[in-house]
Design a protein around this motif. Structure first.
Motif, PDB file in Angstrom:
ATOM      1  N   GLY A 221      94.036  29.214  10.927  1.00  0.00           N
ATOM      2  CA  GLY A 221      94.306  27.812  10.633  1.00  0.00           C
ATOM      3  C   GLY A 221      93.780  27.368   9.287  1.00  0.00           C
ATOM      4  N   SER A 222      92.645  27.932   8.857  1.00  0.00           N
ATOM      5  CA  SER A 222      92.088  27.559   7.553  1.00  0.00           C
ATOM      6  C   SER A 222      93.028  27.961   6.425  1.00  0.00           C
ATOM      7  CB  SER A 222      90.725  28.234   7.350  1.00  0.00           C
ATOM      8  OG  SER A 222      89.784  27.737   8.268  1.00  0.00           O
ATOM      9  N   ARG A 223      93.598  29.149   6.523  1.00  0.00           N
ATOM     10  CA  ARG A 223      94.526  29.600   5.493  1.00  0.00           C
ATOM     11  C   ARG A 223      95.790  28.732   5.482  1.00  0.00           C
ATOM     12  NH1 ARG A 223      91.238  33.564   6.712  1.00  0.00           N
ATOM     13  NH2 ARG A 223      90.851  35.290   5.278  1.00  0.00           N
ATOM     14  N   ILE A 224      96.291  28.412   6.668  1.00  0.00           N
ATOM     15  CA  ILE A 224      97.503  27.592   6.758  1.00  0.00           C
ATOM     16  C   ILE A 224      97.236  26.180   6.253  1.00  0.00           C
ATOM     17  CG2 ILE A 224      99.090  26.534   8.412  1.00  0.00           C
ATOM     18  CD1 ILE A 224      98.904  29.181  10.023  1.00  0.00           C
ATOM     19  N   ALA A 225      96.073  25.624   6.593  1.00  0.00           N
ATOM     20  CA  ALA A 225      95.746  24.272   6.134  1.00  0.00           C
ATOM     21  C   ALA A 225      95.601  24.214   4.619  1.00  0.00           C
ATOM     22  CB  ALA A 225      94.459  23.793   6.819  1.00  0.00           C
ATOM     23  N   ARG A 226      94.991  25.236   4.020  1.00  0.00           N
ATOM     24  CA  ARG A 226      94.731  25.227   2.584  1.00  0.00           C
ATOM     25  C   ARG A 226      95.949  25.615   1.749  1.00  0.00           C
ATOM     26  NH1 ARG A 226      89.979  28.192   3.928  1.00  0.00           N
ATOM     27  NH2 ARG A 226      90.951  30.048   3.026  1.00  0.00           N
ATOM     28  N   HIS A 227      96.692  26.608   2.236  1.00  0.00           N
ATOM     29  CA  HIS A 227      97.709  27.223   1.383  1.00  0.00           C
ATOM     30  C   HIS A 227      99.136  27.082   1.910  1.00  0.00           C
ATOM     31  CE1 HIS A 227      94.374  29.057  -0.755  1.00  0.00           C
ATOM     32  NE2 HIS A 227      93.944  29.614   0.360  1.00  0.00           N
ATOM     33  N   GLY A 228      99.293  26.571   3.119  1.00  0.00           N
ATOM     34  CA  GLY A 228     100.624  26.483   3.712  1.00  0.00           C
ATOM     35  C   GLY A 228     100.918  27.675   4.597  1.00  0.00           C
ATOM     36  N   GLY A 229     102.024  27.569   5.316  1.00  0.00           N
ATOM     37  CA  GLY A 229     102.415  28.626   6.232  1.00  0.00           C
ATOM     38  C   GLY A 229     102.672  28.074   7.616  1.00  0.00           C
ATOM     39  N   ALA A 230     102.724  28.968   8.590  1.00  0.00           N
ATOM     40  CA  ALA A 230     102.967  28.571   9.981  1.00  0.00           C
ATOM     41  C   ALA A 230     102.502  29.701  10.888  1.00  0.00           C
ATOM     42  CB  ALA A 230     104.445  28.284  10.218  1.00  0.00           C
ATOM     43  N   GLY A 231     102.101  29.344  12.086  1.00  0.00           N
ATOM     44  CA  GLY A 231     101.675  30.332  13.069  1.00  0.00           C
ATOM     45  C   GLY A 231     102.325  30.085  14.409  1.00  0.00           C
ATOM     46  N   LEU A 232     102.650  31.158  15.108  1.00  0.00           N
ATOM     47  CA  LEU A 232     103.176  31.086  16.465  1.00  0.00           C
ATOM     48  C   LEU A 232     102.235  31.863  17.375  1.00  0.00           C
ATOM     49  CD1 LEU A 232     106.965  31.808  15.789  1.00  0.00           C
ATOM     50  CD2 LEU A 232     105.906  29.570  16.191  1.00  0.00           C
ATOM     51  N   ILE A 233     101.651  31.168  18.350  1.00  0.00           N
ATOM     52  CA  ILE A 233     100.768  31.788  19.343  1.00  0.00           C
ATOM     53  C   ILE A 233     101.518  31.786  20.672  1.00  0.00           C
ATOM     54  CG2 ILE A 233      98.490  31.791  20.401  1.00  0.00           C
ATOM     55  CD1 ILE A 233      98.476  31.947  17.297  1.00  0.00           C
TER      56      ILE A 233
END
Length: 352
Positions: A221-233
């Protein structure tokens, strides 16, 4: 000396161990661990995952992440990661489905988080046409936009399990007697990490939490919050831990989790609420897998694939579609949450 003998000797010398310690040894012991020494996934293994049931699963996951990438301006360099990639089937299907998305493959650095050397070898074979790197931990993921999927990853993390006493908690522990491993409860003690659960439980209730889950979701989440992206759990579980869900599978059947340490898959249901609370980025509403896949278009994809099939192959295809989506099978047991950054839409198929 077997893993059971080693555990019994350790317990005899040092006292009972937690369920988390037991699971960690059974799953990841360098010499006897279930994931470090074998090939557990597939019809010949102990369990089968959604990507192994049908190519549609990985295809739709790929198109979901590709659309999220486009929704965020198609960054020209990003990490495409999978946690616990099994035999590499999901990533292979994901990449096949997205090869026509302009620029997606050229921008992607593919990273697989894998603890099992035998499975990593299978992943390299399945993805031989792509440049892939393996990392042991999520902390090793590079900074930058991150598009990541974790399918049946969090359920395999070691858990601690507690039974509510009158005012505190008793932890499930593994003991040993005459060479036999046993389950028991430790003394009643306060557990600061569970202080918030005293208000919604009563004596005798069982709750579980995975100590390693929060650091992992924080890293993603830190990487997504800082740099963008998306995750699927994607995993089996629900929005609040309650009840004993610790289980073992061997040859696709439930077995005694203490009977053969290191020879069976040990899992527990995922507490998605705990993941969402620990995530330092935005998260979506918890969504059943069947609903998620239907929103992504699994029905028309299933119809398109069925057009070229007949006989037993068609029957298997229909059964696979049902297994992935029907509420009495994986469709409702498995759930999905998405991770995404501020000022971006959630991943397709999911809602805030």
């Amino acid at each position: 000396m077997s893993l059971r003998d080693r555990l019994c000797a350790r317990i005899t010398a040092q006292g009972p161990i937690s369920l988390a310690d037991y699971m960690a040894d059974c799953l990841l012991h360098p010499e006897f661990g279930y994931y470090t020494t074998g090939l557990p996934i597939g019809a010949a293994g102990d369990f089968i995952t959604a990507p192994e049931i049908s190519q549609m699963f990985g295809e739709l996951i790929g198109l979901c992440l590709a659309q999220a990438w486009m929704d965020q301006g198609s960054p020209d360099r990003f990490t495409l990661a999978e946690l616990g990639p099994g035999r590499g089937t999901l990533m292979a299907d994901l990449l096949r489905a997205t090869r026509a998305v302009p620029g997606f493959h050229d921008a992607a650095d593919i990273v697989l988080i894998e603890a099992s050397a035998p499975l990593a070898a299978l992943q390299r074979q399945a993805l031989a046409d792509h440049s892939v790197s393996h990392k042991a931990h999520v902390d090793a993921l590079p900074d930058g936009p991150l598009f990541v999927v974790a399918n049946e990853f969090f359920d395999a993390l070691p858990i601690r399990q507690f039974t509510r006493a009158e005012s505190h908690w008793r932890e499930t522990q593994i003991g040993a007697q005459d060479g036999v491993l046993t389950l028991g409860l430790g003394p009643e003690l306060p557990q600061p990490a569970l202080a918030d659960r005293l208000g919604d439980t009563r004596a005798g209730d069982v709750i579980e939490y995975a100590p390693f889950a929060a650091p992992i979701i924080d890293a993603l989440g830190s990487r997504i919050a800082r740099h963008g992206g998306a995750g699927l759990i994607i995993d089996y579980g629900d929005w609040h831990s309650l009840g004993d869900t610790f289980q073992a599978l061997q040859d696709h059947q439930p077995v005694d989790p203490l009977a053969e340490p290191g020879r069976a898959d040990l899992t527990a249901h995922v507490d998605f609420e705990a993941l969402a609370v620990a995530a330092p980025c935005l998260t979506t509403r918890l969504t059943p897998q069947g609903v998620f896949l239907e929103r992504l278009g699994i029905a028309p994809r299933a119809q398109a694939l069925a057009a070229g099939l007949n006989g037993a192959a068609l029957d298997r295809h229909i059964a696979a579609h049902r297994r992935l989506t029907h509420r009495d099978e994986m469709g409702n047991l498995f759930k999905v949450i998405g991770l995404f950054p501020q000022d971006s839409p959630p991943p397709p198929g999911l809602e805030i």
